[in-house]
Design an enzyme around this catalytic site. Structure first.
Site, PDB file in Angstrom:
ATOM      1  N   LEU A   1      -7.160   8.005   6.226  1.00  0.00           N
ATOM      2  CA  LEU A   1      -7.344   7.948   4.717  1.00  0.00           C
ATOM      3  C   LEU A   1      -8.012   6.707   4.029  1.00  0.00           C
ATOM      4  CD1 LEU A   1      -3.759   9.559   4.220  1.00  0.00           C
ATOM      5  CD2 LEU A   1      -5.967  10.639   4.126  1.00  0.00           C
ATOM      6  N   GLY A   2      -8.702   5.862   4.904  1.00  0.00           N
ATOM      7  CA  GLY A   2      -9.433   5.049   4.486  1.00  0.00           C
ATOM      8  C   GLY A   2      -8.359   3.738   3.979  1.00  0.00           C
ATOM      9  N   SER A   3      -7.438   3.378   4.503  1.00  0.00           N
ATOM     10  CA  SER A   3      -6.292   2.302   4.109  1.00  0.00           C
ATOM     11  C   SER A   3      -7.145   0.982   4.315  1.00  0.00           C
ATOM     12  CB  SER A   3      -5.353   2.305   4.991  1.00  0.00           C
ATOM     13  OG  SER A   3      -5.314   2.331   6.432  1.00  0.00           O
TER      14      SER A   3
ATOM     15  N   ASP B   1     -16.205   4.959   3.386  1.00  0.00           N
ATOM     16  CA  ASP B   1     -14.767   4.834   2.952  1.00  0.00           C
ATOM     17  C   ASP B   1     -14.892   3.490   1.579  1.00  0.00           C
ATOM     18  OD1 ASP B   1     -14.157   6.480   4.789  1.00  0.00           O
ATOM     19  OD2 ASP B   1     -12.773   5.211   5.882  1.00  0.00           O
TER      20      ASP B   1
ATOM     21  N   GLU C   1     -15.125  -4.484   6.073  1.00  0.00           N
ATOM     22  CA  GLU C   1     -15.228  -3.431   7.001  1.00  0.00           C
ATOM     23  C   GLU C   1     -15.864  -3.779   8.163  1.00  0.00           C
ATOM     24  OE1 GLU C   1     -13.763   0.656   6.115  1.00  0.00           O
ATOM     25  OE2 GLU C   1     -12.671  -1.126   6.374  1.00  0.00           O
TER      26      GLU C   1
ATOM     27  N   SER D   1       0.875  -1.153   0.109  1.00  0.00           N
ATOM     28  CA  SER D   1       0.048  -0.070  -0.231  1.00  0.00           C
ATOM     29  C   SER D   1       0.800   1.290  -0.127  1.00  0.00           C
ATOM     30  CB  SER D   1      -0.773  -0.014   1.428  1.00  0.00           C
ATOM     31  OG  SER D   1      -1.900   1.221   1.217  1.00  0.00           O
TER      32      SER D   1
ATOM     33  N   GLY E   1      -3.717   4.390   9.520  1.00  0.00           N
ATOM     34  CA  GLY E   1      -3.952   5.062  10.667  1.00  0.00           C
ATOM     35  C   GLY E   1      -4.136   6.246  10.653  1.00  0.00           C
ATOM     36  N   ALA E   2      -4.008   7.063   9.433  1.00  0.00           N
ATOM     37  CA  ALA E   2      -3.987   8.375   9.263  1.00  0.00           C
ATOM     38  C   ALA E   2      -5.446   8.985   8.988  1.00  0.00           C
ATOM     39  CB  ALA E   2      -2.953   8.773   8.349  1.00  0.00           C
TER      40      ALA E   2
END
Length: 450
Positions: free
Chosen positions: A152-154, A211, A200, A144, A149-150
């Site tokens: 941004l929808g990882s 997301d 999810e 990736s 964890g920021a």
């Protein structure tokens, strides 16, 4: 054996409306060109194993296919077809999966291991729901370029990749191809999206579904929570592709802490806080109306771009008033304002995480490079990206291309694993900031709608 192939899906950034969305106000989220990439290798029929290798989080585990709880998942009364709408997890399925998910990463600290268990749970739930006990073995390797964890929808990006790969393997998807009818593409995006939402659910328990919707379909959506039932989602298929500077503060933060901070503020100062939240919601609505009348452009003189920039600045100001910014976020905004290159706001929960900057028209590259150097010197991580990026895509077969764009051979697992950093991944397989990488195909929604 089926050829090695790859799927990719974007992350997302909230452009307008964070925190206010928790209280039923509208918000806009858009796909960004930072992406997850999933390489799928089919093994020979004699190799009855499935390997999950999430390289960037250190998860690597192999299961014996014949030992997985297929009998539970394939009960006639519970077997799901690929076009099923699943909005909750089956407790019996979860109970059957957990011993297999909890077998991963036993040597790691508990905090890290919990993340691995959730990832394994999502994978196994999807693999057993969509796969077959008679399927050959596979190796799924994930890389990736999205900061984890920021905000941004990882995780949604990963779930979209898994969903698309598994649906392709059971031949439930056609394309994508240039002549694909829009209604067929729309239906297939929704199949991918629905199963990604199941992943999810395994990871987050109670996700909004926004997301994975953005990641599967690309471009952007306006979403709004309802008092009961799922949120309303308007797909913004005409959302423009805009160059964006995304800056990661490298400051850890807790979404729950920031949400609680606003909740406390609202309890102590209900009237003022409600006015701020309502203002944030109106900014999102204004941005949508502006896009309907005049599409912002990243090149040339665009009044719409300036109006959007003003809305970005106001949205950030409201979020500062709610107490969810951070000195590192304010430093980013200060540097951008001083360079006079665009408009900046925090994206996501705040308290750290990331900020996004929309560029003004006609900014010289040297000015941007000088600013990036300042960010790097102060310990920020920078990403040049595109806002309004394409959604889920496929590279079939997964072929390595040289700098001239010509095929040089099949991408193997070792080559993919050893790609060094974001730059290495992008050079090897990346769609790229301009989203024009040869060989990739994307499902595209009907652009005649909003």
């Amino acid at each position: 054996m089926a050829p090695t192939f790859m799927v990719s899906a974007p992350g997302k950034a909230i452009v307008f409306g964070e925190h206010a969305a928790v209280y039923g106000k509208p918000a806009i989220a858009a796909a960004i060109s930072l992406r997850s990439y999933l390489l799928v290798i089919t093994l020979s029929k004699s190799q009855r194993t499935v390997q999950l290798n999430f390289r960037d989080i250190g998860l690597n585990h192999t299961w014996e296919i014949d030992n997985l709880p297929w009998d539970i998942f394939q009960q006639p009364s519970k077997k799901r077809s690929y076009y099923s709408v699943v909005d909750s997890l089956d407790p019996q399925f979860l109970e059957a999966i957990m011993p297999h998910a909890e077998a991963v990463s036993k040597h790691l600290p508990e905090k890290q291991r919990k993340i691995h268990i959730k990832s394994a749970t999502a994978f196994l739930y999807l693999f057993l729901s969509l796969g077959s006990s008679k399927s050959p073995g596979f190796v799924y390797t994930l890389r990736s370029t999205i900061p984890i964890g920021a905000g941004l929808g990882s995780s949604a990006s990963v779930c979209v990749c898994l969903s698309a790969a598994l649906l392709l393997q059971i031949r439930a998807l056609a394309g994508p191809h240039p002549d694909q009818p829009p209604d067929e593409a729309e239906m297939q995006i929704e199949h991918i999206n629905r199963w990604a939402f199941v992943g999810e659910l395994c990871i987050h328990g109670d996700p909004s579904g926004v997301d994975n919707t953005v990641s599967a379909g690309g471009k952007a959506v306006m979403f709004q929570r309802n008092a009961s039932g799922p949120p309303s989602v308007i797909r913004l298929t005409k959302f423009p592709k805009l160059p964006l500077l995304l800056v990661d503060t490298q400051q850890q933060r807790s979404t729950a802490t920031q949400v609680d901070k606003v909740k406390t503020l609202k309890a102590n100062h209900p009237e003022i806080t409600e006015t701020i939240l309502d203002g944030i919601g109106k900014i999102a609505t204004s941005a949508l109306e502006l896009m309907s009348s005049a599409v912002p452009s990243g090149s040339g003189n665009s009044d719409a771009l300036g109006h959007w920039g003003a809305l970005i600045g106001m949205n950030h100001g409201f979020l500062v008033s709610l107490g969810v910014s951070h000195p590192r976020l304010e430093r980013i905004r200060e540097l951008v304002d001083y360079a006079n290159i665009g408009w900046t706001k925090l994206t996501g929960a705040g308290g750290g995480g990331c900020a996004i900057t929309l560029f003004r028209s006609g900014i010289e590259e040297q000015t941007i490079e000088e600013l990036e150097q300042k960010f790097t010197t102060e310990g920020f991580q920078i990403h040049k990206t595109i806002l309004g990026a394409d959604g889920v895509g496929v590279l079939w077969p997964a072929v390595f291309r040289g700098t001239d764009g010509k095929a040089c051979g099949e991408i193997d697992q070792t080559m993919f694993e050893n790609a060094d950093s974001v730059q290495g991944i992008n050079q090897l397989v990346g769609v790229g900031a301009q989203e024009n990488r040869e060989g990739w195909g994307f499902w595209t929604r009907d652009l005649s709608t909003r």
